[in-house]
Write an enzyme that holds these catalytic residues in place. Structure first.
Site, PDB file in Angstrom:
ATOM      1  N   SER A   1       0.702  -1.398  -0.093  1.00  0.00           N
ATOM      2  CA  SER A   1       0.139  -0.591  -0.004  1.00  0.00           C
ATOM      3  C   SER A   1       1.300   1.428  -0.201  1.00  0.00           C
ATOM      4  O   SER A   1       1.724   1.238  -0.965  1.00  0.00           O
ATOM      5  CB  SER A   1      -1.119  -0.005   1.350  1.00  0.00           C
ATOM      6  OG  SER A   1      -1.899   1.163   0.876  1.00  0.00           O
TER       7      SER A   1
ATOM      8  N   ASP B   1      -9.943  -4.486  -4.458  1.00  0.00           N
ATOM      9  CA  ASP B   1      -9.358  -4.115  -3.448  1.00  0.00           C
ATOM     10  C   ASP B   1      -9.894  -3.041  -2.962  1.00  0.00           C
ATOM     11  O   ASP B   1     -10.798  -1.962  -3.133  1.00  0.00           O
ATOM     12  CB  ASP B   1      -8.145  -3.409  -4.248  1.00  0.00           C
ATOM     13  CG  ASP B   1      -7.451  -2.730  -2.888  1.00  0.00           C
ATOM     14  OD1 ASP B   1      -7.892  -2.113  -1.996  1.00  0.00           O
ATOM     15  OD2 ASP B   1      -6.014  -2.875  -3.658  1.00  0.00           O
TER      16      ASP B   1
ATOM     17  N   HIS C   1      -7.078  -5.980  -0.048  1.00  0.00           N
ATOM     18  CA  HIS C   1      -5.872  -4.821   0.028  1.00  0.00           C
ATOM     19  C   HIS C   1      -4.941  -5.137   1.067  1.00  0.00           C
ATOM     20  O   HIS C   1      -3.984  -5.547   0.446  1.00  0.00           O
ATOM     21  CB  HIS C   1      -6.717  -3.707   0.312  1.00  0.00           C
ATOM     22  CG  HIS C   1      -5.503  -2.725   0.388  1.00  0.00           C
ATOM     23  ND1 HIS C   1      -4.613  -2.332  -0.693  1.00  0.00           N
ATOM     24  CD2 HIS C   1      -4.771  -2.172   1.855  1.00  0.00           C
ATOM     25  CE1 HIS C   1      -4.080  -0.848   0.071  1.00  0.00           C
ATOM     26  NE2 HIS C   1      -4.223  -1.371   1.207  1.00  0.00           N
TER      27      HIS C   1
END
Length: 272
Positions: free
Chosen positions: A97, A196, A226
């Protein structure tokens, strides 16, 4: 069942054979090393030297995160790189991320052998993002989007609130990182979940546009959300990362192509 949360950093020495290789691993925004610990440990078990820092403002409280600047996050991951570069022949960067954006920043600003990023963030789709610099004075936090994990009973240990001031810093860091993408020349592998709820496809699209001087490979994850490093596809990510590191360090041919060549065509696959 959820495992005990461990927000502490992780470090391991090189124990493998051949060229001394290190890996910097970065966690995500409002998260901690807990979310990528198994990934880091798998790389250590494969013999690589690993540095996985706890980024400033993380692993404590969202109020502390609200007081940090994005440059502090970059400095934390850059320091980890410098440690490994002093003792290794090659350094690979990896992140989840926001950690993916930080890994890409290192690939643009330091001589790395390659980068592996999982659901990297580079664009914030929230229409309030451009106003965060003003909103932070009247709105301290918003509900967090945490535990976007398909696998049941898993807790990533992220903050229960997202500080608006830190979201403003994140948006600034993303914009600055997009500017740097053309400077990357090392191979980049992206693990991208087909579902996601945190990072949209706009981030991968922005990466494709900006990564003009490096080979890019996107591998689709069909069974994770995610936080894929804690999800059903985690073992695939761990195995694939080790394979990628071997390929970029050894300069070996993968799927008929040399991943070190900036002229390599871009690939998108559903499997390692």
């Amino acid at each position: 069942m959820s495992t005990a949360l461990d927000h502490s950093p992780f470090s391991s020495p090189f124990t493998g054979s051949g060229a001394r290789t290190g890996v910097v691993v970065s966690h995500g925004f409002t998260g901690s090393p807990h979310g990528v610990r198994a990934w880091a440990e798998s790389l250590a078990a494969a013999g690589y030297a690993v540095r996985m820092p706890l980024l400033p403002g993380h692993g404590t409280s969202w109020q502390e995160l609200a007081r940090t600047r994005w440059q502090e996050w970059h400095a934390g991951i850059d320091a980890a790189y410098l440690e490994l570069a002093a003792e290794c022949d090659h350094v690979v960067v990896a992140g989840l991320s926001m950690g993916g954006a930080l890994a890409l920043r290192l690939a643009a600003t330091r001589p790395v052998a390659g980068a592996v990023v999982v659901n990297p963030g580079l664009v914030i789709d929230d229409p309030r993002a451009p106003l965060a610099g003003i909103l932070k004075f009247v709105l301290k936090s918003t509900p967090a989007i945490a535990n976007d994990i398909l696998k049941e009973g898993v807790d990533e240990g992220a903050y229960p609130r997202t500080p608006v001031a830190a979201a403003h810093e994140l948006n600034k860091m993303f914009k600055d990182t997009l500017r740097l993408l053309p400077q990357i020349t090392a191979p980049v592998r992206v693990y991208r979940s087909t579902v996601d709820h945190v990072v949209s496809d706009a981030s991968v699209a922005a990466l494709r546009r900006g990564l003009s001087n490096a080979p890019l490979e996107v591998i689709r994850l069909e069974n994770s959300y995610h936080v894929a490093t804690l999800d059903n596809d985690a073992p695939r990510i761990f195995r694939g990362t080790a394979e990628f590191i071997r390929s970029v360090v050894d300069g070996s041919v993968v799927d008929g192509q040399n991943p070190r060549s900036a002229g390599a065509s871009r690939k998108e696959t559903a499997d390692d």
